[in-house]
Design a protein around this motif. Structure first.
Motif, PDB file in Angstrom:
ATOM      1  N   TYR A 123       0.904  -1.406   0.099  1.00  0.00           N
ATOM      2  CA  TYR A 123      -0.141   0.102  -0.130  1.00  0.00           C
ATOM      3  C   TYR A 123       0.941   1.305  -0.002  1.00  0.00           C
ATOM      4  CZ  TYR A 123      -3.704  -3.076   1.075  1.00  0.00           C
ATOM      5  OH  TYR A 123      -4.780  -4.145   1.056  1.00  0.00           O
ATOM      6  N   GLU A 124       1.935   1.047   0.471  1.00  0.00           N
ATOM      7  CA  GLU A 124       2.923   2.270   0.501  1.00  0.00           C
ATOM      8  C   GLU A 124       3.790   2.611  -0.672  1.00  0.00           C
ATOM      9  OE1 GLU A 124       4.601   3.220   4.486  1.00  0.00           O
ATOM     10  OE2 GLU A 124       3.038   1.698   5.404  1.00  0.00           O
ATOM     11  N   THR A 125       3.465   1.725  -1.583  1.00  0.00           N
ATOM     12  CA  THR A 125       4.372   1.947  -2.742  1.00  0.00           C
ATOM     13  C   THR A 125       3.622   3.030  -3.603  1.00  0.00           C
ATOM     14  OG1 THR A 125       2.752   0.592  -4.172  1.00  0.00           O
ATOM     15  CG2 THR A 125       4.750  -0.549  -2.985  1.00  0.00           C
ATOM     16  N   ASP A 126       4.389   3.442  -4.592  1.00  0.00           N
ATOM     17  CA  ASP A 126       3.928   4.689  -5.516  1.00  0.00           C
ATOM     18  C   ASP A 126       2.680   4.270  -6.324  1.00  0.00           C
ATOM     19  OD1 ASP A 126       4.998   3.184  -7.581  1.00  0.00           O
ATOM     20  OD2 ASP A 126       6.024   4.788  -8.248  1.00  0.00           O
ATOM     21  N   LEU A 127       2.245   2.880  -6.477  1.00  0.00           N
ATOM     22  CA  LEU A 127       1.166   2.443  -7.303  1.00  0.00           C
ATOM     23  C   LEU A 127      -0.170   2.804  -6.447  1.00  0.00           C
ATOM     24  CD1 LEU A 127       2.553  -1.206  -8.060  1.00  0.00           C
ATOM     25  CD2 LEU A 127       2.344   0.926  -9.850  1.00  0.00           C
ATOM     26  N   ILE A 128      -0.053   2.903  -5.247  1.00  0.00           N
ATOM     27  CA  ILE A 128      -1.208   3.035  -4.450  1.00  0.00           C
ATOM     28  C   ILE A 128      -1.144   4.127  -3.303  1.00  0.00           C
ATOM     29  CG2 ILE A 128      -2.937   1.782  -2.783  1.00  0.00           C
ATOM     30  CD1 ILE A 128      -1.620  -1.010  -3.698  1.00  0.00           C
ATOM     31  N   PHE A 129      -0.059   4.545  -2.714  1.00  0.00           N
ATOM     32  CA  PHE A 129      -0.251   5.439  -1.847  1.00  0.00           C
ATOM     33  C   PHE A 129      -0.490   6.762  -2.179  1.00  0.00           C
ATOM     34  CE2 PHE A 129       1.995   8.220   1.160  1.00  0.00           C
ATOM     35  CZ  PHE A 129       1.158   7.838   2.438  1.00  0.00           C
ATOM     36  N   PRO A 130      -0.369   7.409  -3.397  1.00  0.00           N
ATOM     37  CA  PRO A 130      -0.758   8.577  -3.672  1.00  0.00           C
ATOM     38  C   PRO A 130      -2.607   8.690  -3.589  1.00  0.00           C
ATOM     39  CG  PRO A 130       0.790   8.020  -5.405  1.00  0.00           C
ATOM     40  CD  PRO A 130       0.586   6.884  -4.374  1.00  0.00           C
ATOM     41  N   ILE A 131      -3.099   7.465  -3.815  1.00  0.00           N
ATOM     42  CA  ILE A 131      -4.473   7.477  -3.804  1.00  0.00           C
ATOM     43  C   ILE A 131      -4.971   7.453  -2.155  1.00  0.00           C
ATOM     44  CG2 ILE A 131      -6.885   6.384  -3.975  1.00  0.00           C
ATOM     45  CD1 ILE A 131      -4.996   4.575  -6.132  1.00  0.00           C
ATOM     46  N   ILE A 132      -4.123   6.938  -1.049  1.00  0.00           N
ATOM     47  CA  ILE A 132      -4.240   6.977   0.095  1.00  0.00           C
ATOM     48  C   ILE A 132      -4.085   8.365   0.569  1.00  0.00           C
ATOM     49  CG2 ILE A 132      -3.431   6.046   2.406  1.00  0.00           C
ATOM     50  CD1 ILE A 132      -2.601   3.439   0.961  1.00  0.00           C
ATOM     51  N   LYS A 177      -6.124   2.213   3.596  1.00  0.00           N
ATOM     52  CA  LYS A 177      -5.895   1.077   2.797  1.00  0.00           C
ATOM     53  C   LYS A 177      -6.780   0.799   1.831  1.00  0.00           C
ATOM     54  CE  LYS A 177      -1.723  -0.289   5.539  1.00  0.00           C
ATOM     55  NZ  LYS A 177      -1.332  -1.292   6.406  1.00  0.00           N
ATOM     56  N   VAL A 178      -8.028   0.333   2.565  1.00  0.00           N
ATOM     57  CA  VAL A 178      -9.073  -0.218   1.753  1.00  0.00           C
ATOM     58  C   VAL A 178      -9.538   0.792   0.806  1.00  0.00           C
ATOM     59  CG1 VAL A 178     -11.752  -0.717   2.146  1.00  0.00           C
ATOM     60  CG2 VAL A 178      -9.938  -1.493   3.898  1.00  0.00           C
ATOM     61  N   ILE A 179      -9.637   2.019   1.268  1.00  0.00           N
ATOM     62  CA  ILE A 179      -9.876   3.230   0.152  1.00  0.00           C
ATOM     63  C   ILE A 179      -8.913   3.150  -1.033  1.00  0.00           C
ATOM     64  CG2 ILE A 179     -10.160   5.500  -0.347  1.00  0.00           C
ATOM     65  CD1 ILE A 179     -11.128   5.912   2.564  1.00  0.00           C
ATOM     66  N   GLY A 180      -7.661   3.403  -0.854  1.00  0.00           N
ATOM     67  CA  GLY A 180      -6.694   3.080  -1.898  1.00  0.00           C
ATOM     68  C   GLY A 180      -6.871   1.951  -2.858  1.00  0.00           C
ATOM     69  N   ASP A 181      -6.885   0.877  -2.072  1.00  0.00           N
ATOM     70  CA  ASP A 181      -7.233  -0.504  -3.273  1.00  0.00           C
ATOM     71  C   ASP A 181      -8.415  -0.523  -3.690  1.00  0.00           C
ATOM     72  OD1 ASP A 181      -6.684  -3.553  -3.398  1.00  0.00           O
ATOM     73  OD2 ASP A 181      -8.855  -3.293  -2.776  1.00  0.00           O
ATOM     74  N   HIS A 182      -9.671  -0.275  -3.106  1.00  0.00           N
ATOM     75  CA  HIS A 182     -10.861  -0.574  -3.770  1.00  0.00           C
ATOM     76  C   HIS A 182     -11.026   0.605  -4.932  1.00  0.00           C
ATOM     77  CE1 HIS A 182     -11.616  -3.400  -0.927  1.00  0.00           C
ATOM     78  NE2 HIS A 182     -12.716  -3.087  -0.350  1.00  0.00           N
ATOM     79  N   VAL A 183     -10.642   1.792  -4.785  1.00  0.00           N
ATOM     80  CA  VAL A 183     -10.930   2.873  -5.764  1.00  0.00           C
ATOM     81  C   VAL A 183     -10.075   2.429  -6.841  1.00  0.00           C
ATOM     82  CG1 VAL A 183     -10.185   5.349  -6.197  1.00  0.00           C
ATOM     83  CG2 VAL A 183     -11.383   4.788  -4.029  1.00  0.00           C
TER      84      VAL A 183
END
Length: 883
Positions: A244-253, A276-282
């Motif tokens: 989740y803290e990679t640049d693939l997801i963290f900007p959404i978080i 994290k749930v928001i970052g993944d699901h979005v």
């Protein structure tokens, strides 16, 4: 010592992977849609899925080698998202594939080169796994790649043998793991320890075909299917603690945190989980909508709706009160657009769908959360720990509150939900819905009674028209009259005129649409109450108001199917009267879009030959193309012409008569074909009894026959493939297999008995002496009840005077017990039946039998040892005393 891996962005990792394999002759292919071509799966769940027909030998590949980055969605373990380091609903699978070209040696060499030379992972940080019997792969890793034996782990089939299904291509696989703590050494490596190891690259060697018996034979063309998790490799190379803290997801978080006014780094664990749930699901919903999926209550549409609602719910948990999903989606779009340009092209559709669903769910949340708060407070006040299934169902049924959400909120409060009770209530609702299909809702009837004097009877145009311009006379919601209703509302509508047929005479109501200026209402059913046609439906778009001018349009395909099935019931009754018995009369019927049911009064079952004759007669009349003549005439005139009426049915002074000259003439208000040839074909599915003196024929007609035959053809083809036989050979082949199975079962029973006897002979050495008697009390592992009985009888005969008590666990949740006593033991007052029955109660069971031999059973295997110890103590105590 190799240098540590260098930082690379997620986009760089993806491109580097594709370039690496492109340079080695692989065709770079774009990601397939999340809506798969494979009808057996709801969403694209793996990188190999688009190539499945090639791997199964159903299609040839245009290229011997390919590589791709595939979007994937999986929701099977959605509850772990945000709670573990690497669980996601959306992820990208980087893959390289060989279709009968290179195999193990090359795949392993390139996998290692990419990991160590290109991505710079230190070899000392890598561990590999192989299938336990794959000596070839083990040797390649050890002898050619140079991996130390201690860092090559042999794993079982569950972990390292890939299968496409019960039969078909399959093979061992080899996985590459990154070791975050190589300083812990090579002894006792446990790859299940995800705090130390992360599996990032899986190489599947499809080299076998498995048949129905489980036998493996080498494939002529051996394939390679690999998968590297982009998010996992990003975690390794970017040196962050989780995906989740990679640049693939963290900007959404980060965007979600800014909207909520919180900092992820400074947040507590609970808040981090929500972010994290928001970052993944979005990420998931952005790509799902871009690929054409829309929120609904079924299939992949329900998956989308559920994910959006989880995003909204977790947004509320971190303090976001207003609309926010379009803003967070923008962050996900910006991250993905370079690799997946369609997300930017579909930006407007993505944000519009999110906005609609978020606002719709916010209204649900407001109502449902308030009631749930009251329920939770009451439960805690009562000192209970569980929300009842009834309460959870009320939230679901009345407020549209998903069960998963109730469970999630309950868990946050340290409570559980009675899911079994919820399912019971759901089943009751289904039964109520079935009952409601038979008659109009009483609340609707009551409202119409009150409005009857203000509105005119509905004019039915459906015999001649499939569409009509009409006006909304009455609008009901939940059976209550309203002036308007908005999108998403279940409504009942009365029009001044309609082309929709209302359920009557056994024929179900039409389906279709009512539409107007920016208004769409899907009509699922139509019922008649007094002189009014009530259209049951759901507003899909716009706001509907009383007095609106609308267009009513039936579903022509459904109407044609109903017409074919209804006319076929008339021909069926005529055939029964002609071929079986002239006195046969209709006792009921159902005409649906996909089938028909005809109940008739008769005192015996039809023979197979009679069923075939009836079916052939109906099809003959269909082929003869009899034209329908329909007229409305006085009842007396219709009866004089010989028209058939349904017994017990009430008719007016004038009746509608359907006449296929020379074949059938009946009183009927239903819709029908204009010529029997339009029916096409007729097929009887079953003939059964439903009550004393009443039989039932179920059949299909028209295009429904093709649906019916397609299902059966698929079954026959699958059976032919499975049994390696032509369709006409199947009955004989299955009979032979059944006979072989019976013989094998008999042989197995014999062998089990012989094995039990052999085991019992070993128990003779364990016999204990109690006075003048010898006793054996023991467990015989895995022995079935009959063999256990045989063993006990044999033992007591060999002991002389004595007692034998044996126990076994023949199945996972069953206990078998047996007691065998010699005659003198019986004379001491001991009865085998009473004795073993009491012992069985310890295992949650019971039983009994003769004084000298008895059996019992139980349901709790964990108590068997205790039961046998009790039996031994009791038998010793009683035999040690004087009789």
């Amino acid at each position: 010592m190799s240098s540590s891996p260098q930082y690379r962005s997620g986009n760089e990792i993806r491109q580097t992977f594709l370039d690496f394999y492109a340079q080695r002759g692989h065709q770079v292919l774009p990601s397939a849609s999340l809506i798969p071509e494979d009808p057996t799966v709801l969403l694209t769940i793996a990188g190999m899925l688009p190539f499945k027909p090639i791997f199964l030998g159903q299609r040839n590949s245009e290229f011997p080698r390919a590589t791709s980055s595939q979007k994937c969605i999986r929701t099977n373990d959605i509850e772990n998202v945000g709670r573990t380091a690497r669980h996601h609903t959306f992820f990208e699978m980087l893959g390289n594939f060989s279709f009968g070209d290179y195999f193990k040696e090359q795949a392993i060499a390139w996998g290692w080169e990419l990991s160590t030379k290109v991505f710079g992972l230190p070899p000392e940080n890598l561990v590999v796994s192989v299938f336990e019997d794959d000596d070839e792969a083990f040797a390649i890793w050890r002898d050619q790649i140079g991996v130390a034996e201690k860092r090559i782990k042999r794993m079982g089939a569950d972990d390292n043998f890939w299968v496409s299904g019960a039969t078909g291509p399959c093979g061992p696989c080899s996985e590459i793991y990154y070791d975050f703590h190589p300083e812990k050494g090579d002894d006792n490596i446990d790859l299940e320890d995800d705090s130390r190891f992360i599996e990032f690259y899986n190489l599947v060697f499809m080299q076998y075909n498995r048949d129905a018996e489980g036998n493996l034979t080498p494939l002529q063309n051996k394939n390679i299917d690999t998968g590297m998790g982009l998010e996992r490799m990003a975690q390794i190379l970017q040196k962050v603690p989780n995906n989740y803290e990679t640049d693939l997801i963290f900007p959404i978080i980060k965007t979600a945190g800014e909207i909520a006014g919180i900092d992820y780094v400074q947040s507590d664990e609970k808040t981090k989980v929500s972010l994290k749930v928001i970052g993944d699901h979005v990420r998931s919903v952005v790509h799902m909508i871009a690929d054409g999926i829309r929120a609904s209550n079924v299939g992949r549409g329900y998956v989308l709706r559920r994910l959006i609602r989880r995003v909204v719910r977790h947004g509320r948990l971190i303090g976001i009160s207003g609309e926010f999903t379009p803003q967070v989606a923008e962050s996900a779009i910006a991250l993905s657009e370079s690799a997946y340009p369609n997300v930017r092209l579909k930006e407007a559709a993505i944000k519009a769908e999110l906005q609609l669903e978020e606002n719709r769910f916010l209204k649900t949340l407001e109502r449902g959360e308030k009631l749930l708060e009251e329920i939770i407070a009451q439960i805690k006040q009562q000192g209970k720990q569980e929300i009842s299934g009834e309460s959870a169902f009320t939230l679901y049924d009345t407020y549209g509150f998903p069960l998963e959400l109730t469970q999630e909120i309950a868990e946050e409060q340290g409570l559980t939900v009675d899911q079994t009770g919820f399912e019971t209530e759901m089943q009751k609702q289904i039964e109520r819905a079935k009952d409601a299909h038979e008659t109009i809702d009483l609340t609707v009837q009551g409202s119409l009674d009150k409005l009857a004097e203000h509105i005119h009877a509905t004019e039915f145009l459906g015999y001649k028209q499939a569409a009509a311009n009409a006006k909304i006379e009455v609008l009901l919601v939940g059976g209550k009259s309203v002036e308007e209703a908005e999108a998403g509302t279940e409504v009942q509508i009365v029009l001044d005129k309609t082309p929709f047929y209302a359920e009557s005479g056994g024929q179900i109501g039409d389906r279709g649409y009512i539409s107007g200026d920016a208004i769409v209402v899907r009509i699922e059913d139509v019922k008649k109450e007094s002189d009014f046609f009530v259209h049951f439906g759901r507003i899909e778009r716009g706001t509907l108001r009383v007095g609106d001018a609308v267009n009513a349009q039936i579903d022509r395909s459904c109407r044609r199917r109903a017409q074919a099935n209804h006319s076929a019931t008339h021909l069926l009754q005529a055939a029964l009267k002609k071929l079986i018995d002239e006195s046969i009369g209709q006792a009921g019927s159902l005409v649906s879009f996909d089938r028909l049911r005809f109940d008739y009064s008769f005192n015996r079952a039809l023979t197979p030959e009679e069923v075939q004759q009836v079916e052939e007669q109906v099809n003959t009349w269909i082929a003869e193309a009899h034209t329908a003549h329909i007229e409305v005439i006085p009842l007396a005139e219709a009866k004089a012409k010989g028209a058939t009426a349904m017994f017990g049915e009430k008719y007016g002074d004038e009746v509608r008569v359907l006449d296929f000259p020379g074949v059938s003439m009946e009183l009927c208000g239903g819709t029908h074909v204009s010529n029997t040839a339009e029916i096409g074909v007729f097929k009887i599915i079953s003939e059964t009894g439903v009550a004393a003196g009443v039989r039932r024929i179920e059949a299909v007609a028209g295009s429904s026959v093709l649906d019916y035959l397609n299902v059966r053809d698929k079954v026959v083809r699958e059976l032919s493939d499975r049994f390696k036989a032509k369709p006409e050979e199947l009955p004989e082949r299955i009979t032979n297999i059944q006979n072989e199975l019976k013989t094998t079962q008999k042989e197995l029973e014999t062998l089990k008995g012989q094995l039990a006897i052999a085991k019992s002979d070993q128990l003779l050495t364990q016999a204990e002496t109690v006075g003048d008697f010898k006793i054996v009390v023991a467990e015989m592992e895995g022995v079935d009840p009959e063999s256990l009985k045989t063993a006990a009888e044999r033992l007591v005969q060999k002991l002389g005077e004595g007692a034998v008590i044996l126990g076994s666990i023949p199945e996972a949740d069953k206990v078998s017990l047996v007691a065998a006593f010699s005659p003198v033991v019986n004379k001491k007052g001991l009865q085998a039946g009473k004795f073993i029955g009491a012992i069985a109660k310890i295992c949650g069971g019971g039983g009994g039998g003769r004084p000298n031999l008895a059996q019992a059973g139980g349901r709790d295997p964990s108590k068997l040892k205790e039961a046998l110890e009790s039996a031994k103590k009791q038998i010793i105590d009683q035999l040690a005393t004087d009789g």
